[in-house]
Design a protein around this motif. Sequence first.
Motif, PDB file in Angstrom:
ATOM      1  N   THR A   1       0.833  -1.207   0.000  1.00 32.41           N
ATOM      2  CA  THR A   1       0.000   0.000   0.000  1.00 32.41           C
ATOM      3  C   THR A   1       0.862   1.249   0.000  1.00 32.41           C
ATOM      4  O   THR A   1       0.580   2.215  -0.717  1.00 32.41           O
TER       5      THR A   1
ATOM      6  N   GLN B   1      -8.808   0.697  -1.057  1.00 34.84           N
ATOM      7  CA  GLN B   1      -9.013  -0.618  -0.453  1.00 34.84           C
ATOM      8  C   GLN B   1     -10.465  -0.869  -0.048  1.00 34.84           C
ATOM      9  O   GLN B   1     -10.994  -1.918  -0.326  1.00 34.84           O
ATOM     10  N   LYS B   2     -11.117   0.112   0.605  1.00 36.87           N
ATOM     11  CA  LYS B   2     -12.519  -0.126   0.990  1.00 36.87           C
ATOM     12  C   LYS B   2     -13.437   0.777   0.181  1.00 36.87           C
ATOM     13  O   LYS B   2     -14.357   1.382   0.713  1.00 36.87           O
TER      14      LYS B   2
ATOM     15  N   ASP C   1      -5.871  -1.033  -4.915  1.00 36.96           N
ATOM     16  CA  ASP C   1      -5.333  -1.566  -3.669  1.00 36.96           C
ATOM     17  C   ASP C   1      -6.256  -2.651  -3.116  1.00 36.96           C
ATOM     18  O   ASP C   1      -7.296  -2.356  -2.552  1.00 36.96           O
ATOM     19  N   GLU C   2      -5.867  -3.891  -3.263  1.00 35.86           N
ATOM     20  CA  GLU C   2      -6.658  -5.040  -2.820  1.00 35.86           C
ATOM     21  C   GLU C   2      -8.145  -4.822  -3.100  1.00 35.86           C
ATOM     22  O   GLU C   2      -8.980  -4.944  -2.200  1.00 35.86           O
TER      23      GLU C   2
ATOM     24  N   THR D   1      -2.204  -7.084  -4.128  1.00 35.10           N
ATOM     25  CA  THR D   1      -2.914  -8.184  -3.459  1.00 35.10           C
ATOM     26  C   THR D   1      -1.950  -8.975  -2.584  1.00 35.10           C
ATOM     27  O   THR D   1      -0.747  -8.925  -2.764  1.00 35.10           O
TER      28      THR D   1
END
Lengths: 357, 283
Positions: A45, A84-85, A160-161, A193
């Motif tokens: 990240t 990411q979220k 990001d993931e 990932t």
Amino acid sequence: MGNKLIDLQGITKSYGKQMVLDDLNLYIRENEFLTLLGPSGCGKTTTLRIIGGFESPDKGRVVFDGQDITDLPPNKRHLNTVFQKYALFTHMTIAENIAFGLKIKNKSKAYIDDKIKYALKLVNLDGFENRMADSLSGGQQQRIAIARAIVNEPKVLLLDEPLGALDLKLRQDMQYELIRLKNELGITFVFVTHDQEEALTMSDTIVVMNQGYIQQVGTPEMIYNEPENAFVADFIGDSNIIPGTMIEDELVEFLGTKFRCVDKGFGNNKPVDVVIRPEDVELVAPEKGTIKGVVTHLIFKGVHYEMEVMAGGFEWLVQSTKMSPVGAEVGIKVDPFNIQIMNKPESEDEEAVGVDE
Amino acid sequence: MNKKARRKNALVSSPYMVWIAAFIIIPLLFIVYYGFTDGAGNFTLEQIKSIAREEYYEALILSLVLSIISTVICLLLAYPLALILRNMNLSKQGFIVFVFILPMWMNFLLRTYAWQAILDINGVLDTALSAIGIEGFNIINTPAAIVLGMVYDYLPFMVLPIYNVLVKIDDNVINAARDLGANFWQTLVKIIIPLSKPGIASGIIMVFVPALTTFVISDILGGGKLLLIGNIVERQVKADNLNQAAGLSLVLMVFIIINMLFSGKDEPDIKTVKEGKKNEKLR
Ligand SMILES: Nc1ncnc2c1ncn2[C@@H]1O[C@H](COP(=O)(O)OP(=O)(O)O)[C@@H](O)[C@H]1O
Ligand SMILES: [Mg+2]
């Protein structure tokens, strides 16, 4: 794949006393699907945030399309991020979310409306314009986050993931969808990932990282078939990692037995690590094998059986479509080119970078 | 919920129900009763209508003007402060918030009297200013002094709710706005402020309501010459004219309700919760 688009030169970053990235050098080509792969906390990240401009490196330069952008704020960079979220704007409708970047750039209403339609179609969510962001499921929010980024026509998309919060089935669907998207858009993807399977499925190039260091860069095939060190071998897929000695070119000894291999140039009587993938271990009649053993565990895995075989004082992991029952005496055979030889780490320092997961 | 759980729930909540009835509902009913009756207990609208009397009317206008000014000043001071606090690293944040609410531990009256001592003619400020050659700077017993007192006393009530919503905004939401090309101001106006509306609404209510109804600050810093509507109500209570006091209180309540409706109008929470419910059914 084209020219170098992003060039990270000697990037170093610490938080307080903790060194997160140490002299990281990496380039990303135009139109490449590049994946940063590594265990949680290895600095993926942070690397992405430095490319995106949300973090500045202590040392080193970020070069984009030949230009030094190290000190450029995020809003001035020609790339977009999928966080990411998801990080959708919950006080806005889906259409307003997607339009955000275009409105900032003062695009015409007609242009924006067209783009919203196009982007929603691209991510298979036509007709969602007037829904509120947090009324969507995780997978849908993920697609909107992607749509919101790509309408700005970035040269590079940083992810990001992005699939980390989705369940397995949805994740697999989204993997294919992302590959399709990338091909349709023809832009560069930098993907983060910690899931090796995801990385192997999707990438043109994989960058394996551990503790702030790049362990290996290569195509999925290279990373899987020719891991450069024990960390990579252990992290990517299952493997048998056995300490041994390189007797001479094309001959290695481990577990007290000599095996033919195809590697050369390690010198004579040098300590090495030997990596053998479980699917490359052949179970044969005891007298036909190079080394004898007994099956200790057996699990049915669907496509294949997974067995553990005690042989030469080492518990071998074996995958095969043929089943050998627990307690059976077997011989182990490995094709010379399936035996992968790796240099042992020389210093304690390098050892620390190796396997400790 | 099954019957048993419901009965248990009722049992647990009963002390609070008693509390609400005894100390909120019943007093409120008394105020309504007094507000609509005369001393003899006959129904009348006179108590309400008395707000039209010049003295009362002017006090109400002055109260409204001063409390609106104070609320606006509090908001303008509190928002940047809360924003700065949010962006500080966590270890410092707690300390600064603590320092900020420290004055709230001191008695409200004492703080207000302290300002009187500072602002008074020949008080601390006057003396200090005279020493450097500025004469006659006196704001004691003026509306300015009352506003100053209100802002000082009520500022923490504006800072805390705003700070509380700001710290809940995900860093990546702000990063996403920057990523999509927004500069600092665009991010503030389009993302941060809209997302902090619930905090702003709470802050406005928590400052405006006590400012509108105060009589202590105007007493101490207004020298008893500037009457706010709170002072009028207080006088009626002291003169045992409860009907009149209740009537004026009801008028005040109207403004408080208007304020709440106005500031709570587009709280994002309600809307999204409803949307979410709808979609749950669809899924
Ligand atoms: N803002 C920060 N402050 C302090 N430490 C941080 C910060 N961000 C990341 N780190 C640390 O840096 C290391 C790498 O983090 P990160 O890049 O997020 O890893 P990854 O994404 O690979 O899981 C972690 O040990 C993490 O705790
Ligand atoms: Mg991460």
